[in-house]
Design an enzyme around this catalytic site. Structure first.
Site, short mmCIF file in Angstrom:
data_model
loop_
_atom_site.label_atom_id
_atom_site.label_comp_id
_atom_site.label_asym_id
_atom_site.label_seq_id
_atom_site.Cartn_x
_atom_site.Cartn_y
_atom_site.Cartn_z
CG ASP A 7 -2.10 0.96 1.06
OD1 ASP A 7 -3.24 0.48 0.92
OD2 ASP A 7 -1.86 2.18 1.04
CB ILE A 8 0.70 4.32 -2.05
CG1 ILE A 8 1.74 5.31 -2.55
CG2 ILE A 8 -0.62 5.01 -1.71
CD1 ILE A 8 1.37 5.99 -3.87
CG ASN A 31 -12.14 -0.61 3.76
OD1 ASN A 31 -12.49 -0.99 4.88
ND2 ASN A 31 -10.97 -0.02 3.55
N GLY A 72 -16.18 2.38 3.48
CA GLY A 72 -14.95 3.17 3.32
C GLY A 72 -14.13 2.81 2.11
CD GLN A 73 -14.88 -0.83 -2.89
OE1 GLN A 73 -15.99 -1.20 -2.50
NE2 GLN A 73 -14.30 -1.32 -3.96
CG HIS A 103 -8.60 -3.10 -2.67
ND1 HIS A 103 -9.54 -2.40 -3.41
CD2 HIS A 103 -8.43 -2.39 -1.53
CE1 HIS A 103 -9.90 -1.32 -2.75
NE2 HIS A 103 -9.25 -1.28 -1.58
CG HIS A 113 -6.90 -2.97 2.98
ND1 HIS A 113 -6.22 -1.78 2.83
CD2 HIS A 113 -8.10 -2.78 2.37
CE1 HIS A 113 -6.96 -0.91 2.16
NE2 HIS A 113 -8.12 -1.50 1.87
P1 5GP Z 1 -9.86 1.26 0.08
O1 5GP Z 1 -10.03 2.54 0.85
O2 5GP Z 1 -10.52 1.35 -1.28
O3 5GP Z 1 -10.24 0.03 0.83
O4 5GP Z 1 -8.31 1.09 -0.14
C1 5GP Z 1 -7.59 1.70 -1.15
C2 5GP Z 1 -6.14 1.60 -0.76
O5 5GP Z 1 -5.36 1.82 -1.91
C3 5GP Z 1 -5.71 2.63 0.28
O6 5GP Z 1 -5.17 1.97 1.41
C4 5GP Z 1 -4.68 3.47 -0.46
O7 5GP Z 1 -3.61 3.88 0.37
C5 5GP Z 1 -4.22 2.53 -1.56
N1 5GP Z 1 -3.76 3.20 -2.76
C6 5GP Z 1 -4.38 4.21 -3.42
N2 5GP Z 1 -3.68 4.56 -4.51
C7 5GP Z 1 -2.58 3.75 -4.54
C8 5GP Z 1 -1.47 3.65 -5.43
O8 5GP Z 1 -1.34 4.36 -6.41
N3 5GP Z 1 -0.53 2.69 -5.13
C9 5GP Z 1 -0.65 1.87 -4.04
N4 5GP Z 1 0.33 0.97 -3.86
N5 5GP Z 1 -1.70 1.95 -3.19
C10 5GP Z 1 -2.64 2.88 -3.43
#
Ligand code: 5GP
Length: 112
Positions: free
Chosen positions: A28-29, A85, A91-92, A98, A100
């Site tokens: 994750d970034i 999420n 919170g998606q 995906h 986590h």
């Molecule tokens: P969500 O909130 O949809 O469950 O999770 C999205 C996740 O993707 C977040 O934890 C966010 O930090 C990660 N993310 C968003 N953009 C990027 C990216 O460009 N690269 C990586 N490696 N992770 C990302």
């Protein structure tokens, strides 16, 4: 197309932990724990609800990649948190499924 689909298609680079026939596993970034891995399925799904369209075998294989990842990280014994999420209230933020995997510290409960 979402950022994760672009990573799957190799249109943009990703910080890859591993890739196999089922998933792309990336760091994750914006990590929320010492280890924070995203498991992006190769089978298309905008979110968890869409796995209704998957076979049971595909769904089971996706879940099993969690164990593979935990072993690779060396956290299968110490433990980890698995998060999906789903949708707005969940919170998606990226509309491509995906999971986590968070590890490397003790997690809190309840989640925010
Ligand atoms: P969500 O909130 O949809 O469950 O999770 C999205 C996740 O993707 C977040 O934890 C966010 O930090 C990660 N993310 C968003 N953009 C990027 C990216 O460009 N690269 C990586 N490696 N992770 C990302």
């Amino acid at each position: 197309m979402t950022i994760f689909e672009k990573m799957l298609n190799k249109e943009i680079p990703a910080n890859i932990l591993f890739e196999d026939e089922n998933v792309l596993a990336i760091h994750d970034i914006d990590p929320q724990a010492p280890e924070h891995i995203l498991l992006i399925p190769k089978e298309t799904a905008a979110g968890l609800n869409d796995i209704e369209n998957w076979s049971d075998e595909q769904a089971g294989r996706y879940l099993k990649t969690v164990v593979k990842t935990a072993k690779l990280l060396g956290v299968d014994k110490s433990g980890y948190r698995l998060v999906i999420n789903s949708g707005r209230h969940g919170g998606q933020t990226v509309p491509y499924l995906h999971m986590h995997i968070l590890a490397g510290r003790r997690m809190n409960w309840p989640p925010g």
